[in-house]
Design a protein around this motif. Structure first.
Motif, PDB file in Angstrom:
ATOM      1  N   VAL A  10     -11.611  16.475  28.502  1.00 49.93           N
ATOM      2  CA  VAL A  10     -12.562  15.376  28.607  1.00 49.93           C
ATOM      3  C   VAL A  10     -13.592  15.499  27.497  1.00 49.93           C
ATOM      4  O   VAL A  10     -14.332  16.485  27.427  1.00 49.93           O
ATOM      5  CB  VAL A  10     -13.269  15.378  29.981  1.00 49.93           C
ATOM      6  N   HIS A  11     -13.606  14.512  26.611  1.00 52.83           N
ATOM      7  CA  HIS A  11     -14.568  14.487  25.504  1.00 52.83           C
ATOM      8  C   HIS A  11     -14.682  13.060  25.017  1.00 52.83           C
ATOM      9  O   HIS A  11     -13.679  12.450  24.626  1.00 52.83           O
ATOM     10  CB  HIS A  11     -14.107  15.396  24.369  1.00 52.83           C
ATOM     11  N   GLN A  12     -15.897  12.498  25.022  1.00 53.74           N
ATOM     12  CA  GLN A  12     -16.073  11.095  24.659  1.00 53.74           C
ATOM     13  C   GLN A  12     -15.582  10.798  23.249  1.00 53.74           C
ATOM     14  O   GLN A  12     -15.115   9.708  22.971  1.00 53.74           O
ATOM     15  CB  GLN A  12     -17.548  10.693  24.827  1.00 53.74           C
ATOM     16  N   ASN A  13     -15.659  11.794  22.355  1.00 49.41           N
ATOM     17  CA  ASN A  13     -15.204  11.601  20.974  1.00 49.41           C
ATOM     18  C   ASN A  13     -14.022  12.528  20.690  1.00 49.41           C
ATOM     19  O   ASN A  13     -13.980  13.203  19.664  1.00 49.41           O
ATOM     20  CB  ASN A  13     -16.352  11.868  20.000  1.00 49.41           C
ATOM     21  N   PHE A  14     -13.072  12.567  21.609  1.00 48.99           N
ATOM     22  CA  PHE A  14     -11.920  13.456  21.477  1.00 48.99           C
ATOM     23  C   PHE A  14     -11.272  13.312  20.085  1.00 48.99           C
ATOM     24  O   PHE A  14     -11.160  12.201  19.566  1.00 48.99           O
ATOM     25  CB  PHE A  14     -10.888  13.118  22.573  1.00 48.99           C
ATOM     26  N   ALA A  34      -5.993  13.531  27.750  1.00 46.43           N
ATOM     27  CA  ALA A  34      -7.400  13.523  27.355  1.00 46.43           C
ATOM     28  C   ALA A  34      -8.060  12.215  27.752  1.00 46.43           C
ATOM     29  O   ALA A  34      -7.527  11.131  27.471  1.00 46.43           O
ATOM     30  CB  ALA A  34      -7.545  13.748  25.848  1.00 46.43           C
ATOM     31  N   HIS A  36     -11.254   9.832  27.004  1.00 45.71           N
ATOM     32  CA  HIS A  36     -12.140   9.667  25.851  1.00 45.71           C
ATOM     33  C   HIS A  36     -12.669   8.248  25.819  1.00 45.71           C
ATOM     34  O   HIS A  36     -12.271   7.389  26.623  1.00 45.71           O
ATOM     35  CB  HIS A  36     -11.376   9.963  24.559  1.00 45.71           C
ATOM     36  N   ARG A  38     -13.089   6.631  22.548  1.00 45.28           N
ATOM     37  CA  ARG A  38     -12.851   6.127  21.195  1.00 45.28           C
ATOM     38  C   ARG A  38     -11.956   4.891  21.204  1.00 45.28           C
ATOM     39  O   ARG A  38     -11.110   4.729  22.088  1.00 45.28           O
ATOM     40  CB  ARG A  38     -12.207   7.218  20.342  1.00 45.28           C
ATOM     41  N   LEU A  50      -3.432  10.137  25.499  1.00 44.87           N
ATOM     42  CA  LEU A  50      -4.794   9.640  25.377  1.00 44.87           C
ATOM     43  C   LEU A  50      -5.064   8.551  26.404  1.00 44.87           C
ATOM     44  O   LEU A  50      -4.309   7.583  26.510  1.00 44.87           O
ATOM     45  CB  LEU A  50      -5.041   9.096  23.970  1.00 44.87           C
ATOM     46  N   ARG A  52      -8.205   6.078  27.474  1.00 40.67           N
ATOM     47  CA  ARG A  52      -9.566   5.633  27.151  1.00 40.67           C
ATOM     48  C   ARG A  52     -10.263   5.088  28.403  1.00 40.67           C
ATOM     49  O   ARG A  52      -9.639   4.434  29.241  1.00 40.67           O
ATOM     50  CB  ARG A  52      -9.518   4.535  26.082  1.00 40.67           C
ATOM     51  N   CYS A  80     -16.116   7.665  33.853  1.00 38.86           N
ATOM     52  CA  CYS A  80     -15.022   8.641  33.733  1.00 38.86           C
ATOM     53  C   CYS A  80     -14.401   8.910  35.103  1.00 38.86           C
ATOM     54  O   CYS A  80     -13.177   9.067  35.228  1.00 38.86           O
ATOM     55  CB  CYS A  80     -15.578   9.924  33.117  1.00 38.86           C
ATOM     56  N   GLU A 105     -19.753  13.141  31.313  1.00 37.41           N
ATOM     57  CA  GLU A 105     -18.444  12.597  31.684  1.00 37.41           C
ATOM     58  C   GLU A 105     -17.789  13.333  32.851  1.00 37.41           C
ATOM     59  O   GLU A 105     -17.125  12.725  33.687  1.00 37.41           O
ATOM     60  CB  GLU A 105     -17.507  12.656  30.481  1.00 37.41           C
TER      61      GLU A 105
END
Length: 425
Positions: A10-14, A34, A36, A38, A50, A52, A80, A105
């Motif tokens: 989990v990373h907003q800017n993966f 992931a 994210h 983006r 991915l 989003r 999230c 998140e």
């Protein structure tokens, strides 16, 4: 090696700090997804699925300023959370969740998957004392009496995560030690890692840059090149100190070429006061401050490159004669470790995070952050002493390879950390 498991990152800017770890987990046979924010058209990246998510609402107007930070994190945490519910309905059940909690998140993911083990990236716990907030008297906080209370609210997100996270990972000891002592035994110090094979000395490195007069100049190792790098040019990374050294430094070094890398946005701290500086960026504020003290000929030897493509950035470090690095007591920049790896001769501020990577007169020359005269003296001393530059640069590279090498040190330790986290579930 660990049997294949399901891993959610989990990373907003993966990929962010998981740039190397995520694909390495895929190569080990794990099923990696992931969450994210983006705007990516692809549905996978190096084997990582991915997904989003988007915020459902915006921040409130007229909210109490101390509550503004935690509200934004709750908003993102809910968004999230909603995406995670849909992911669970699709049948995905993570055994391990790896999250950068800095944007909130991962606040509610344990509600969705209570049986998953969670490891969090512990970047920084904010402190009112011995921190960036009271470090530079030139930029005092607007409400010094209320600052500890504001920071305690800013830390709520970290405190909530630390209550339910099973383990933490932090890139430096200084960052890990910023967290409350009762949680530190769950935080493992492992740096994200740098590619010391790519970032190695190259005597043949060249780079073409444009000066302030618009002329292109080809820089090589034969030139006297002073480099300074920030993501954004701002006080947190000592841009104002470096700029104030230029009038005298350019006078003393008539052959020197000064290359300043960085955008004119804002990464950390407050923006310039509009009542005082208008709409100017920090980059422009301090360029305007020193410009009247520098003649046209000297100013033509100063190059503002903006942000460089990574191959050009590496070439710049490789041809640098002396690299200057400054920072408040704050997160250590990757650029410092990258400069070390290329064998650059470094002059750096003697601030706490820097001391973890550099030792005075062993791997660099250190000076007091606010001592502009000391900065000039250290730079000139190294410019006049090639043997000393070679000694410090070689020692710095060896230290970087021993402690921060991606392939031989950091990534294997990160993978072991994930493996231990998964085995404990």
């Amino acid at each position: 090696m660990l049997q294949a498991v399901n891993i959610l990152i989990v990373h907003q800017n993966f990929p962010g700090q998981f740039k190397h770890l995520a694909p390495a987990l895929v190569r080990q046979g794990h099923n990696v997804a992931a969450l994210h924010m983006r705007k990516l058209e692809r549905e996978s990246w190096q084997g990582v699925r991915l997904i989003r998510y988007r915020n459902i609402r915006g921040s409130s107007t007229n909210i109490h300023p101390w509550a503004a930070d935690i509200e934004t994190k709750i908003i993102r945490g809910e968004a999230c959370f909603r995406a995670a519910l849909k992911l669970r309905l699709s049948g995905f059940q993570p055994d391990v969740i790896l999250a950068h909690p800095g944007w909130g998140e991962s606040l509610y993911l344990k509600e969705v998957w209570p049986g998953a083990r969670m490891g969090i990236y512990c970047e920084l716990y904010y402190r009112a004392e011995e921190s960036e907030y009271n470090f530079d008297p030139e930029f005092p906080v607007a409400d010094p009496d209320g600052e500890p209370s504001r920071l305690s609210m800013k830390n709520l997100n970290s405190l909530v995560h630390l209550q339910f996270a099973d383990a933490g990972i932090s890139p430096t000891r200084w960052q890990a030690d910023s967290f409350p002592s009762q949680f530190q035994n769950r935080i493992t110090v492992i740096h994200d890692g740098i590619d010391t094979e790519l970032l190695q000395p190259n005597p043949a490195a060249t780079l073409q840059v444009a000066n302030n007069a618009g002329s292109n100049v080809k820089l090589t190792r034969d030139a006297e090149v002073i480099t300074f790098v920030n993501r954004n040019l701002e006080p947190y990374r000592g841009y104002h100190i470096f700029m104030r050294s230029l009038p005298e430094l350019l006078k003393q070094r008539p052959r020197a070429q000064v290359v300043i890398v960085g955008a004119d946005g804002l990464s950390y701290g407050a923006a310039p006061d509009r009542n005082k500086h208008g709409n100017r960026s920090w980059k422009q504020v301090f360029a305007d401050e020193v410009r009247p003290q520098i003649n046209e000929e000297d100013w033509s030897r100063v190059y503002f490159t903006g942000r460089l493509d990574y191959p050009d950035f590496v070439s710049l470090l490789q041809l640098s004669t002396v690299h200057v690095y400054l920072t408040y007591p704050f997160v250590l920049s990757w650029s410092l470790l990258e400069a070390m790896s290329t064998g650059a001769a470094i002059v750096a501020s003697d601030t706490l995070p820097v001391r973890e990577a550099l030792q005075h007169d062993q791997t660099a020359r250190l000076f007091d952050f606010f001592d502009i005269k000391g900065l000039i003296e250290e730079v000139c001393r190294l410019l006049d002493n090639p043997a000393e530059r070679d000694r410090l640069g070689a020692n710095a590279r060896e230290f970087a390879r021993k402690h921060y090498d991606l392939k031989s040190v950091c990534l294997p330790r990160q993978l072991l950390w994930v493996e231990e986290l998964a085995r404990d579930r």
